[in-house]
Design a protein around this motif. Structure first.
Motif, PDB file in Angstrom:
ATOM      1  N   ALA A  40       1.909  -4.109   3.112  1.00  0.00           N
ATOM      2  CA  ALA A  40       2.939  -3.171   3.568  1.00  0.00           C
ATOM      3  C   ALA A  40       4.106  -3.947   4.148  1.00  0.00           C
ATOM      4  O   ALA A  40       3.949  -5.062   4.657  1.00  0.00           O
ATOM      5  N   VAL A  43       7.272  -2.372   9.921  1.00  0.00           N
ATOM      6  CA  VAL A  43       7.917  -1.172  10.449  1.00  0.00           C
ATOM      7  C   VAL A  43       8.313  -1.453  11.898  1.00  0.00           C
ATOM      8  O   VAL A  43       7.465  -1.808  12.719  1.00  0.00           O
ATOM      9  N   SER A  48      10.564   4.848  10.519  1.00  0.00           N
ATOM     10  CA  SER A  48       9.659   5.319   9.465  1.00  0.00           C
ATOM     11  C   SER A  48       9.234   4.141   8.598  1.00  0.00           C
ATOM     12  O   SER A  48       9.986   3.183   8.441  1.00  0.00           O
ATOM     13  N   PRO A  49       8.032   4.211   8.013  1.00  0.00           N
ATOM     14  CA  PRO A  49       7.591   3.130   7.127  1.00  0.00           C
ATOM     15  C   PRO A  49       8.527   2.960   5.944  1.00  0.00           C
ATOM     16  O   PRO A  49       9.120   3.921   5.455  1.00  0.00           O
ATOM     17  N   ASP A  53       3.695   1.284  -0.022  1.00  0.00           N
ATOM     18  CA  ASP A  53       2.676   0.284   0.274  1.00  0.00           C
ATOM     19  C   ASP A  53       2.017  -0.086  -1.058  1.00  0.00           C
ATOM     20  O   ASP A  53       2.104   0.647  -2.047  1.00  0.00           O
TER      21      ASP A  53
END
Length: 138
Positions: A40, A43, A48-49, A53
């Motif tokens: 990933a 963050v 927000s991510p 991923d």
């Protein structure tokens, strides 16, 4: 929006060697667990991510993992030089060449790409479309 991409692997250690050869250079962090590998992007707190991923997992049904016919996952690099470097690193880590780094007539004049197969046979592309670098027609 795509939230995540998963590819199957029968040998997680071999998959880790392959994907760790280039994904960290693209900013991905690795978390390992009994369920496999999770890559990933970082963050920042309160943010927000950054998606998607990328997961490398054993199959859920216990059958051998297979590569999808026509399926491919592409990762964007920052430069043409990085595409070449990561292609070489991925080959040294057990990948197979599916197309040397370079421009392709089928794509735009700034799309610089290479193609690989991971140890399980999944097709991976690494590309750069950096507007600050020479294009195919320059």
């Amino acid at each position: 929006m795509i939230a995540y991409v998963t590819v199957g692997a029968d040998d997680i250690a071999l998959a880790k060697r392959f994907y760790s050869a280039f994904l960290p250079a693209l900013g991905y962090g690795l978390a390992e667990g009994a369920e496999g590998l999770s890559f990933a992007l970082p963050v920042a707190p309160g943010q927000s991510p950054v998606l998607p991923d990328f997961y490398v997992k054993p199959t859920f049904n216990g059958q051998p993992a297979t590569a999808g016919n026509g399926a491919m996952v592409a990762f964007e690099a920052g430069s043409q030089s990085q595409v070449r470097q990561l292609h070489a690193a991925a080959l040294a880590a057990g990948g197979q060449d599916e197309g040397q780094p370079g421009f392709r007539a089928s794509y735009g004049p700034r799309f610089y790409v290479c193609y690989l197969r991971d140890p399980q046979g999944n097709k991976i592309a690494l590309f750069s479309s950096n507007p600050n670098e020479p294009g195919r027609d320059d």
